[in-house]
Structures are given as structure tokens and as C-alpha cells.
Design an enzyme around this catalytic site. Structure first.
Site, short mmCIF file in Angstrom:
data_model
loop_
_atom_site.label_atom_id
_atom_site.label_comp_id
_atom_site.label_asym_id
_atom_site.label_seq_id
_atom_site.Cartn_x
_atom_site.Cartn_y
_atom_site.Cartn_z
CB CYS A 154 7.71 -8.74 2.45
SG CYS A 154 7.29 -7.82 0.94
CG HIS B 41 11.86 -9.43 2.44
ND1 HIS B 41 11.45 -10.12 1.32
CD2 HIS B 41 11.35 -8.17 2.32
CE1 HIS B 41 10.72 -9.32 0.57
NE2 HIS B 41 10.65 -8.13 1.15
CG ASN C 175 10.27 -7.20 -2.46
OD1 ASN C 175 9.89 -8.31 -2.11
ND2 ASN C 175 9.99 -6.12 -1.76
#
Length: 323
Positions: free
Chosen positions: A113, A250, A280
Site C-alpha cells: 500500500c 492511503h 482499499n
């Protein structure tokens, strides 16, 4: 001095939208449970013919169009991804070919990520080092293909998509008033490698594997790690949270995003949130959020923007730039 300046942005999403109510038919969960704990209401899922490379190409073309450039103007492609089309060659090379490029060079970067933050920082180094004048930085993922759709703690969280930036060399005075990347702060700590991982790989199991996560452990470390690198980015540039126009985090979990902003005393109105619509998307989440906020006019030329992420490894980092 040379600064690495954002010239264009773009995004691409799969055709299929999967709502929380649809997931209720796959695992034992509910829309209320997912929204309350994550802020996610829907995500996009790649279908037949949609891959990390195809999504990355679409985002790249959108960024080039936004920049008023063509593939011939690009010297380097850096793709941040944990879900490549193949073990090798790099999916970035596949995208290079799809764009009709036979010049320059391309490679993948894997920091889960945190990948896009790492990739932007790397592009900055290549530009300031004189090895590239224009870099196409892409974050693209098809996490739906490594999920265990029987594990309700993880399958509700992730989605697919891609985003891209065109970053080019420009001139600056060496102050925080310059446009472009002002500082990058990157960290990793492999002692946490088993808290968020995929249980397979070519060198170990010979399989692709599925995503596994100790959610509480990730949550426990996330806010502290994120705020640490953000504070160091402010310190390195002589800026403060009051100077910031936008925080583009993020998009993992709204509770983590809210917790980080609160700890840093950043006004919630300055935080770009897209996790509700995208879920996500790992390395794609920051460029997707940037594209949304720049397209709707929130992020404007001259704005001070903080990018931050934390991912498996653990890896984490922040980039402070002036748009």
C-alpha cells in the site's frame, strides 16, 4: 535547483461496482458493520479482460492526456503494484509496450500500500539525478484476485483500480514555496512482515496465495507510523499542519485516516476521502484520490499537498509536494 513537478494526473476503474449489500451474499457480514468499521460503501472489481496492465495503461493515457503529452515524451515508467500480471517480466514493461513505447525504461516497485509513495520518491530521485526528464508514475492493483472470498475480515476491504501522475523536471529556488516534490520520508520494518502478507509465492509455495492480515495489529501501528513520517516531512521543509492545503492519505480505513488527521491537528475539511467509493486499492489509492480531488477542483496549482501511506512489511512513508 531541479524540482520534480506534477504535470498531469489520471485514473481508471473497472466496470463492475460491488456494493456492501452484494458482499452480504458472499460472506456473513452487513453494510452497517462494514461502514461502521471501515467507511467503505462500495468497491470496483476487475472483470474478464481487465488486468493490472490494462487498468494501468488506461490511467497512464488519462494522465498523458491531462498533461498534454504523448508516450514519446516519457523517459521512465515506474509502476507500483503488488498484483502484477506475471511474475516476470515487469508489468511496467507490459504497459510500456501497450503505450507503443520502445524507448526509455520501465520497472515495477513493490511496497504494497506504500508503493505509490515509494514510486513518487523514486521518480524524484531519477529526475533530480538527471536520468529522466519526465516520469510516468502509476499505481495499479487487482487485489480482488488475491483475496480469500471466504474471509470476511479481508474480502470486504479491498478493490481494484489504477491512478497515475506525470512528473517532470522544473526549476525551483530551493524553498518550500517551490512547486514540485519538497521532501520524501520512507520507512520499513520487516519485523512486522507476518501481520499483512500473501501466503504464497514462486520461491516458496509455487502458488499465488491469498491475502492474510492481523487487522488489529495493523490498526495498532498505523496511526503512529503515519504521523511520524508526516511530522518529519514538515520538519524537513519548515512547514506545519497549518500550511497544508490537502492531506491525501492511503485509503485503507476511515478510522485510521481520521485518527492520523486528529493526532496531527489537521482540519478534517483538508482530508481527501475516497475509501467510501473505492475501498482499499493498495498502491492505486493515492493516485485515484488525487485524480478525484484535482478533477473536482479541490486541489489547485500551488496547493501544498501531503501524500502518506502504510502497507505490508510494514512499509510506510510520506511525500510533501506543491501542486
Amino acid at each position: 535547483m531541479i524540482r520534480s513537478i506534477v504535470r498531469g494526473f489520471g485514473a481508471a476503474l473497472p466496470k463492475r461496482v460491488m456494493t456492501n449489500s452484494e458482499i452480504e451474499g458472499v460472506v456473513e457480514t452487513s453494510d452497517e458493520w462494514i461502514v461502521q468499521r471501515t467507511g467503505i460503501r462500495q468497491r470496483y472489481i476487475a472483470g474478464e479482460g481487465e488486468t493490472t496492465a490494462s487498468l494501468g495503461e488506461a490511467a497512464a493515457r488519462a494522465a498523458l492526456d491531462n498533461a498534454g503529452l504523448t508516450p514519446a515524451d516519457i523517459d521512465l515508467i515506474i509502476l507500483a503494484t503488488s498484483t502484477p500480471d506475471n511474475t516476470f517480466p515487469a508489468t511496467a514493461v507490459n504497459i510500456q509496450n501497450r503505450l507503443g513505447m520502445t524507448h526509455g525504461f520501465a520497472f515495477d516497485m513493490q511496497a504494497v500500500c506504500s508503493g505509490f509513495v515509494y514510486a513518487v520518491a523514486t521518480a524524484d530521485l531519477y529526475i533530480r539525478g538527471g536520468m529522466a526528464k519526465r516520469v510516468l508514475v502509476i499505481g495499479a492493483e487487482t487485489f480482488s484476485r488475491i483475496l480469500d472470498w471466504k474471509d470476511r475480515t479481508t474480502c470486504v476491504l479491498f478493490g481494484d483500480g489504477a491512478g497515475a501522475l506525470v512528473i517532470e523536471a522544473g526549476e525551483g529556488e530551493g524553498t518550500s514555496s517551490d512547486r514540485g516534490i519538497l521532501t520524501s520520508q520512507l520507512r520499513s520494518d520487516g519485523s512486522h512482515k507476518d501481520k499483512l502478507y500473501v501466503d504464497g509465492g514462486p520461491s516458496t509455495t509455487g502458488t499465488v496465495g491469498h491475502l492474510r492480515m492481523e487487522g488489529r495489529e495493523v490498526f495498532k501501528h498505523a496511526v503512529g507510523m503515519i504521523t511520524d513520517v508526516i511530522e518529519q516531512a514538515f520538519e524537513a521543509t519548515g512547514t506545519t499542519a497549518d500550511d497544508l492545503d490537502w492531506l491525501v492519505p492511503h485509503q485503507a480505513n476511515k478510522r485510521i485516516i481520521d485518527g492520523s488527521a486528529k493526532k496531527l491537528n489537521i482540519d478534517p475539511e483538508k482530508v481527501v476521502i475516497t475509501v467510501d467509493k473505492h475501498g482499499n486499492t493498495s498502491a492505486a489509492s493515492i493516485p485515484l484520490a488525487l485524480a478525484v480531488a484535482a478533477s473536482d477542483g479541490r486541489i489547485k496549482k500551488g496547493d501544498l499537498v501531503m501524500l502518506e501511506a502504510m502497507g505490508g512489511g510494514f512499509t510506510w512513508g510520506a511525500v510533501l509536494l506543491r501542486w
